[in-house]
Design a protein around this motif. Sequence first.
Motif, PDB file in Angstrom:
ATOM      1  N   TYR A   1       0.523  -1.235   0.039  1.00 35.01           N
ATOM      2  CA  TYR A   1       0.403  -0.036  -0.291  1.00 35.01           C
ATOM      3  C   TYR A   1       0.785   0.991  -0.126  1.00 35.01           C
ATOM      4  O   TYR A   1       0.690   1.888  -0.741  1.00 35.01           O
ATOM      5  N   ALA A   2       1.782   1.237   1.040  1.00 35.58           N
ATOM      6  CA  ALA A   2       2.647   2.574   0.878  1.00 35.58           C
ATOM      7  C   ALA A   2       3.473   2.560  -0.395  1.00 35.58           C
ATOM      8  O   ALA A   2       3.885   3.716  -0.539  1.00 35.58           O
ATOM      9  N   CYS A   3       3.381   1.559  -1.199  1.00 33.53           N
ATOM     10  CA  CYS A   3       4.364   2.315  -2.798  1.00 33.53           C
ATOM     11  C   CYS A   3       3.437   3.428  -3.453  1.00 33.53           C
ATOM     12  O   CYS A   3       4.097   3.687  -4.080  1.00 33.53           O
ATOM     13  N   GLN A   4       2.203   3.600  -2.891  1.00 33.40           N
ATOM     14  CA  GLN A   4       1.166   4.305  -3.977  1.00 33.40           C
ATOM     15  C   GLN A   4       1.966   6.205  -3.361  1.00 33.40           C
ATOM     16  O   GLN A   4       2.218   6.779  -3.761  1.00 33.40           O
ATOM     17  N   ASP A   5       3.176   5.946  -2.493  1.00 36.41           N
ATOM     18  CA  ASP A   5       3.721   7.246  -1.495  1.00 36.41           C
ATOM     19  C   ASP A   5       5.099   7.378  -1.193  1.00 36.41           C
ATOM     20  O   ASP A   5       4.880   8.450  -0.408  1.00 36.41           O
TER      21      ASP A   5
ATOM     22  N   SER B   1       7.984   1.603   5.028  1.00 37.51           N
ATOM     23  CA  SER B   1       8.626   0.019   4.903  1.00 37.51           C
ATOM     24  C   SER B   1       8.701   0.383   3.016  1.00 37.51           C
ATOM     25  O   SER B   1      10.109  -0.670   2.736  1.00 37.51           O
ATOM     26  N   ALA B   2       7.976   1.166   2.333  1.00 37.26           N
ATOM     27  CA  ALA B   2       8.221   0.880   1.109  1.00 37.26           C
ATOM     28  C   ALA B   2       9.453   1.066   0.425  1.00 37.26           C
ATOM     29  O   ALA B   2      10.243   1.406  -0.366  1.00 37.26           O
ATOM     30  N   LEU B   3       9.833   2.996   1.755  1.00 38.06           N
ATOM     31  CA  LEU B   3      11.521   3.461   1.656  1.00 38.06           C
ATOM     32  C   LEU B   3      12.419   2.937   1.565  1.00 38.06           C
ATOM     33  O   LEU B   3      13.321   2.462   1.555  1.00 38.06           O
TER      34      LEU B   3
ATOM     35  N   GLN C   1       0.790 -11.873  -5.478  1.00 40.73           N
ATOM     36  CA  GLN C   1       1.324 -11.063  -4.978  1.00 40.73           C
ATOM     37  C   GLN C   1       2.322 -10.014  -5.110  1.00 40.73           C
ATOM     38  O   GLN C   1       2.508  -9.079  -5.769  1.00 40.73           O
ATOM     39  N   ALA C   2       2.823 -10.870  -4.600  1.00 36.45           N
ATOM     40  CA  ALA C   2       4.554 -10.332  -4.166  1.00 36.45           C
ATOM     41  C   ALA C   2       5.272 -10.811  -5.560  1.00 36.45           C
ATOM     42  O   ALA C   2       6.594  -9.547  -5.697  1.00 36.45           O
ATOM     43  N   LEU C   3       4.897 -11.712  -5.868  1.00 37.18           N
ATOM     44  CA  LEU C   3       5.842 -12.072  -7.141  1.00 37.18           C
ATOM     45  C   LEU C   3       5.960 -11.027  -8.462  1.00 37.18           C
ATOM     46  O   LEU C   3       6.421 -10.950  -9.653  1.00 37.18           O
ATOM     47  N   THR C   4       4.435 -10.397  -8.982  1.00 35.62           N
ATOM     48  CA  THR C   4       3.785  -9.936  -9.778  1.00 35.62           C
ATOM     49  C   THR C   4       3.829  -7.857  -9.226  1.00 35.62           C
ATOM     50  O   THR C   4       3.718  -7.657 -10.168  1.00 35.62           O
ATOM     51  N   LEU C   5       4.572  -7.835  -8.215  1.00 36.32           N
ATOM     52  CA  LEU C   5       3.729  -6.505  -7.971  1.00 36.32           C
ATOM     53  C   LEU C   5       5.058  -5.797  -8.436  1.00 36.32           C
ATOM     54  O   LEU C   5       6.810  -5.597  -8.562  1.00 36.32           O
ATOM     55  N   GLN C   6       4.863  -4.281  -9.035  1.00 32.58           N
ATOM     56  CA  GLN C   6       6.060  -3.724  -9.023  1.00 32.58           C
ATOM     57  C   GLN C   6       5.867  -2.501  -8.795  1.00 32.58           C
ATOM     58  O   GLN C   6       5.159  -1.679  -9.017  1.00 32.58           O
ATOM     59  N   PRO C   7       6.655  -2.741  -7.695  1.00 30.86           N
ATOM     60  CA  PRO C   7       6.704  -0.766  -7.119  1.00 30.86           C
ATOM     61  C   PRO C   7       6.425   0.480  -7.369  1.00 30.86           C
ATOM     62  O   PRO C   7       5.869   1.268  -6.083  1.00 30.86           O
ATOM     63  N   ASP C   8       6.365   0.622  -8.098  1.00 34.38           N
ATOM     64  CA  ASP C   8       6.475   2.450  -8.725  1.00 34.38           C
ATOM     65  C   ASP C   8       5.403   2.026  -9.584  1.00 34.38           C
ATOM     66  O   ASP C   8       4.409   3.117 -10.143  1.00 34.38           O
ATOM     67  N   ASP C   9       4.297   1.091  -9.856  1.00 38.16           N
ATOM     68  CA  ASP C   9       3.232   0.785 -10.110  1.00 38.16           C
ATOM     69  C   ASP C   9       2.475   1.623  -9.134  1.00 38.16           C
ATOM     70  O   ASP C   9       1.620   0.328  -8.562  1.00 38.16           O
TER      71      ASP C   9
END
Length: 302
Positions: A199-203, A215-217, A265-273
């Motif tokens: 979720y934090a990847c959005q911000d 944690s995303a940072l 979820q984990a393996l297809t995650l693109q943090p910049d998307d």
Amino acid sequence: MTDAIVPDTQHKGLVAALPLPWRHYASLARFDRPIGWWLLFWPCTWGLFLAGATSHWVTVGWLLLGSVAMRGAGCVFNDIVDADLDARVARTAARPIASGAVSKRAAWAWIMVLAAVGLVVLVQLRWQAQVVALGSLALVAAYPFMKRVTGWPQAWLGLVFTWGAPTGWVEATGFAHPAPLGPLYLGCWAWCMGYDTIYACQDREDDALIGIGSSALSFGRHVRAGVTGLYALALLGWAGAIWLVRPDPLALVALVPVAIHLGWQALTLQPDDGAGALRRFRNNRFAGLLMAAACYVVGAAA
């Protein structure tokens, strides 16, 4: 971000149809965003079902109501504390307190209303579960400040948002047979930290600019690996809890569906998307259902 961030104030459904003043209060409690109360609710059922209380459907209903009310109260409190930060983040700048649409005094009154609903739910539980549930209040009160003092606020959220697991377990068993609760809660903590990192990847960009922790940072370029590791720890903890309830290799097969889902979820995650991260975060409602089914099957057979 490769996708535009969706503001928190784009309402849908019944909330969008409410008169404007009521809409602000519904928005504060996130009534238009049910994912939050599902994520708070599912661990309640895991503790209840895994402990063998698979026919306590009235209790399940009370726990769902309590999850809706207390998640709402927590969101209002979070918005009171974070009003200054929310005003500086694109996704949250139009929230009712940050934008000035609702005063902090009115927001405190709204918390009291939601807490009253939570109190009604609390008195439906056995006294041991009441003690456990009340133990979460200090954790809840401290959470909004964690992002100001640590780069890992999701680790604290993992303690807060999965407190329903020990509450459900103790509601079913009292303080007897606590051994499975440790690995169950560990798994819940890791699951929550994993999905909230997504979720934090959005911000990430806004959080870095205003200097708050995430944690995303903190994972840096290793967000996907971090989420994968957290989900693996979640499954390990849940497997340990199931084994302590029913030491049979076949019982662990109940975890296969949720393991596949979390792996996807984990393996297809693109943090910049940002949009993709939000979709995967919301998919944890289904992950919670799969885990509830696993706990139900194991608890009913134990």
